[in-house]
Motif scaffolding. Structure first.
Motif, PDB file in Angstrom:
ATOM      1  N   ASP A  26       0.818  -1.223   0.000  1.00  0.00           N
ATOM      2  CA  ASP A  26       0.000   0.000   0.000  1.00  0.00           C
ATOM      3  C   ASP A  26       0.851   1.272   0.000  1.00  0.00           C
ATOM      4  N   GLU A  27       2.149   1.136   0.099  1.00  0.00           N
ATOM      5  CA  GLU A  27       3.001   2.300   0.338  1.00  0.00           C
ATOM      6  C   GLU A  27       2.882   3.370  -0.743  1.00  0.00           C
ATOM      7  N   GLN A  28       3.006   2.992  -1.989  1.00  0.00           N
ATOM      8  CA  GLN A  28       2.988   3.988  -3.060  1.00  0.00           C
ATOM      9  C   GLN A  28       1.624   4.669  -3.171  1.00  0.00           C
ATOM     10  N   ALA A  29       0.554   3.909  -3.027  1.00  0.00           N
ATOM     11  CA  ALA A  29      -0.782   4.509  -3.106  1.00  0.00           C
ATOM     12  C   ALA A  29      -1.003   5.472  -1.944  1.00  0.00           C
ATOM     13  N   ALA A  30      -0.538   5.099  -0.737  1.00  0.00           N
ATOM     14  CA  ALA A  30      -0.691   5.982   0.419  1.00  0.00           C
ATOM     15  C   ALA A  30       0.146   7.249   0.251  1.00  0.00           C
ATOM     16  N   TYR A  31       1.335   7.094  -0.298  1.00  0.00           N
ATOM     17  CA  TYR A  31       2.174   8.261  -0.563  1.00  0.00           C
ATOM     18  C   TYR A  31       1.478   9.214  -1.525  1.00  0.00           C
ATOM     19  N   GLN A  32       0.979   8.695  -2.634  1.00  0.00           N
ATOM     20  CA  GLN A  32       0.319   9.541  -3.627  1.00  0.00           C
ATOM     21  C   GLN A  32      -0.895  10.235  -3.023  1.00  0.00           C
ATOM     22  N   LEU A  33      -1.702   9.487  -2.281  1.00  0.00           N
ATOM     23  CA  LEU A  33      -2.921  10.044  -1.689  1.00  0.00           C
ATOM     24  C   LEU A  33      -2.604  11.149  -0.688  1.00  0.00           C
ATOM     25  N   THR A  34      -1.701  10.877   0.241  1.00  0.00           N
ATOM     26  CA  THR A  34      -1.438  11.859   1.299  1.00  0.00           C
ATOM     27  C   THR A  34      -0.727  13.092   0.766  1.00  0.00           C
ATOM     28  N   GLU A  35       0.220  12.912  -0.160  1.00  0.00           N
ATOM     29  CA  GLU A  35       0.899  14.080  -0.703  1.00  0.00           C
ATOM     30  C   GLU A  35      -0.026  14.910  -1.589  1.00  0.00           C
ATOM     31  N   ASP A  36      -0.941  14.259  -2.323  1.00  0.00           N
ATOM     32  CA  ASP A  36      -1.924  15.012  -3.098  1.00  0.00           C
ATOM     33  C   ASP A  36      -2.783  15.865  -2.172  1.00  0.00           C
ATOM     34  N   ALA A  37      -3.215  15.268  -1.050  1.00  0.00           N
ATOM     35  CA  ALA A  37      -4.064  16.000  -0.105  1.00  0.00           C
ATOM     36  C   ALA A  37      -3.293  17.137   0.554  1.00  0.00           C
ATOM     37  N   PHE A  38      -2.026  16.872   0.925  1.00  0.00           N
ATOM     38  CA  PHE A  38      -1.237  17.879   1.628  1.00  0.00           C
ATOM     39  C   PHE A  38      -0.740  18.972   0.684  1.00  0.00           C
ATOM     40  N   ASP A  39      -0.766  18.717  -0.621  1.00  0.00           N
ATOM     41  CA  ASP A  39      -0.361  19.739  -1.587  1.00  0.00           C
ATOM     42  C   ASP A  39      -1.181  21.007  -1.467  1.00  0.00           C
ATOM     43  N   GLU A  40      -2.377  20.900  -0.897  1.00  0.00           N
ATOM     44  CA  GLU A  40      -3.264  22.049  -0.800  1.00  0.00           C
ATOM     45  C   GLU A  40      -2.762  23.090   0.183  1.00  0.00           C
ATOM     46  N   TRP A  41      -1.835  22.702   1.082  1.00  0.00           N
ATOM     47  CA  TRP A  41      -1.367  23.677   2.069  1.00  0.00           C
ATOM     48  C   TRP A  41       0.124  23.574   2.400  1.00  0.00           C
ATOM     49  N   GLN A  42       0.782  22.445   2.091  1.00  0.00           N
ATOM     50  CA  GLN A  42       2.194  22.347   2.450  1.00  0.00           C
ATOM     51  C   GLN A  42       3.057  23.127   1.455  1.00  0.00           C
ATOM     52  N   PRO A  43       4.214  23.637   1.902  1.00  0.00           N
ATOM     53  CA  PRO A  43       5.035  24.472   1.026  1.00  0.00           C
ATOM     54  C   PRO A  43       5.701  23.722  -0.113  1.00  0.00           C
ATOM     55  N   ARG A  44       5.942  22.441   0.057  1.00  0.00           N
ATOM     56  CA  ARG A  44       6.565  21.683  -1.027  1.00  0.00           C
ATOM     57  C   ARG A  44       6.174  20.222  -0.903  1.00  0.00           C
ATOM     58  N   ARG A  45       6.203  19.529  -2.005  1.00  0.00           N
ATOM     59  CA  ARG A  45       5.864  18.111  -2.041  1.00  0.00           C
ATOM     60  C   ARG A  45       7.099  17.283  -1.677  1.00  0.00           C
ATOM     61  N   LYS A  46       6.930  16.311  -0.820  1.00  0.00           N
ATOM     62  CA  LYS A  46       8.033  15.430  -0.461  1.00  0.00           C
ATOM     63  C   LYS A  46       8.203  14.351  -1.524  1.00  0.00           C
ATOM     64  N   ASN A  47       9.439  13.923  -1.728  1.00  0.00           N
ATOM     65  CA  ASN A  47       9.629  12.746  -2.564  1.00  0.00           C
ATOM     66  C   ASN A  47       9.316  11.502  -1.738  1.00  0.00           C
ATOM     67  N   TYR A  48       9.235  10.361  -2.410  1.00  0.00           N
ATOM     68  CA  TYR A  48       8.804   9.150  -1.691  1.00  0.00           C
ATOM     69  C   TYR A  48       9.754   8.789  -0.558  1.00  0.00           C
ATOM     70  N   ALA A  49      11.063   8.896  -0.800  1.00  0.00           N
ATOM     71  CA  ALA A  49      12.027   8.499   0.220  1.00  0.00           C
ATOM     72  C   ALA A  49      11.851   9.307   1.501  1.00  0.00           C
ATOM     73  N   GLU A  50      11.670  10.618   1.374  1.00  0.00           N
ATOM     74  CA  GLU A  50      11.487  11.458   2.561  1.00  0.00           C
ATOM     75  C   GLU A  50      10.175  11.140   3.247  1.00  0.00           C
ATOM     76  N   TRP A  51       9.104  10.982   2.467  1.00  0.00           N
ATOM     77  CA  TRP A  51       7.793  10.656   3.035  1.00  0.00           C
ATOM     78  C   TRP A  51       7.849   9.345   3.798  1.00  0.00           C
ATOM     79  N   ALA A  52       8.461   8.323   3.214  1.00  0.00           N
ATOM     80  CA  ALA A  52       8.514   7.007   3.849  1.00  0.00           C
ATOM     81  C   ALA A  52       9.300   7.041   5.154  1.00  0.00           C
ATOM     82  N   LEU A  53      10.407   7.805   5.192  1.00  0.00           N
ATOM     83  CA  LEU A  53      11.193   7.913   6.414  1.00  0.00           C
ATOM     84  C   LEU A  53      10.360   8.458   7.567  1.00  0.00           C
TER      85      LEU A  53
END
Length: 314
Positions: free
Chosen positions: A179-206
């Motif tokens: 589920d990792e990649q789907a969760a990454y895509q979903l959460t970063e898409d949602a957080f794009d609405e207010w976070q200053p920059r999008r994380k890459n997968y490696a940073e998000w997973a850490l």
């Protein structure tokens, strides 16, 4: 150079009081830094709030160069007295309560600004607890202004909470491998609405699924067909009496249907069954989600403010 990969400051900073020394941080310092941060949090809030795994994740962020982007201040006995890091437009500074009032906080603040400016940064932000009046005053007098408010919310779990069924057409199950990649895509898409920059997968997973405390059983995910449309990602530190929700996200076209409520209550129920007395999560004013959590019965334990200032160029 001293030790294996440890870089000592070439020049002693003018702001460093007599009896102290400083150097960059190494992975071996995580436990010492955790001791420092835990002492600060106990003095301020009466309890430890930041786990060692979170600090390790901070120091492992892609793009962070420990030899130049971190600083550890040591006292005469070699114990941790202060700590700071800078990455892009964000910084963090902590001073051990036993060493406050000696100029370490203002010195580390100056170091973060100098480091950010030399790296080409045009502004810098730091988060400070609203109960830390000294740090708040220091930032305000140094030209920082409020950016957003953050809240740590909590819910007591004396009884197993009821979990409403998901909306029509939605299935919910615990997070599982794959589920990792789907969760990454979903959460970063949602957080794009207010976070200053999008994380890459490696940073998000850490910061989420690769943390030792990540708990798949308390991390329900929701699907519409084969598409992940909602997720709650949770952590459960050993020895703690409460669980923690690290991420909450619902795809835009499935919001306002009660899905977040279902997922959160599912996570709360899992924590209750594991003997946890409460569950906490952070949110901030940029997300607009405070009212959602309050409707679920969560209350504010304490608040912090993100302060930001423009950096003058040399």
């Amino acid at each position: 150079m001293t030790g294996a990969g440890v870089r000592t400051s070439a020049l002693r900073p003018d702001w460093l009081p007599a009896g102290y020394r400083c150097r960059s941080v190494t992975p071996a310092d995580v436990d010492a830094i955790h001791h420092l941060v835990a002492a600060y949090e106990r003095a301020l809030h009466g309890r430890e709030m930041t786990g060692a795994d979170r600090l390790a994740a901070e120091l492992s962020r892609p793009g962070l160069r420990p030899h130049s982007d971190t600083l550890l201040v040591l006292d005469g006995a070699g114990g941790p007295a202060g700590y700071g890091w800078v990455r892009g437009r964000r910084a963090r500074v902590h001073v051990h309560p036993g060493h406050q009032g000696r100029g370490l906080g203002s010195g580390l603040l100056l170091w973060t600004e100098t480091r950010a400016r030399r790296a080409g940064g045009d502004r810098l932000a730091q988060t400070v607890s609203d109960t830390d009046r000294a740090a708040t005053a220091l930032l305000r007098t140094s030209g920082y202004s409020r950016l957003v408010t953050e809240w740590l919310l909590e819910i007591a779990l004396p009884q197993e909470p009821d979990v409403p069924g998901p909306p029509a057409g939605i299935t919910v199950r615990p997070f599982r491998h794959g589920d990792e990649q789907a969760a990454y895509q979903l959460t970063e898409d949602a957080f794009d609405e207010w976070q200053p920059r999008r994380k890459n997968y490696a940073e998000w997973a850490l910061r989420t699924v690769e943390r030792p405390t990540f708990l798949p059983a308390a991390s329900p995910v929701a699907f519409a067909g084969d598409q992940m449309v909602g997720a709650v990602l949770s952590l459960d530190a050993p020895g703690r009496d409460e669980g923690y929700v690290e991420r909450v996200a619902v795809r835009r076209d499935h919001r306002d249907r009660g899905l977040a409520r279902t997922l959160l209550r599912e996570a709360f129920r899992t924590f209750h069954r594991r003997g946890r007395q409460a569950c906490t999560l952070w949110t901030h004013s940029g997300t607009g989600a405070l009212s959602l959590y309050e409707r679920l019965g969560m209350t504010v334990r304490h608040s912090s403010t993100v302060y930001c200032r423009a950096l003058a160029t040399d």
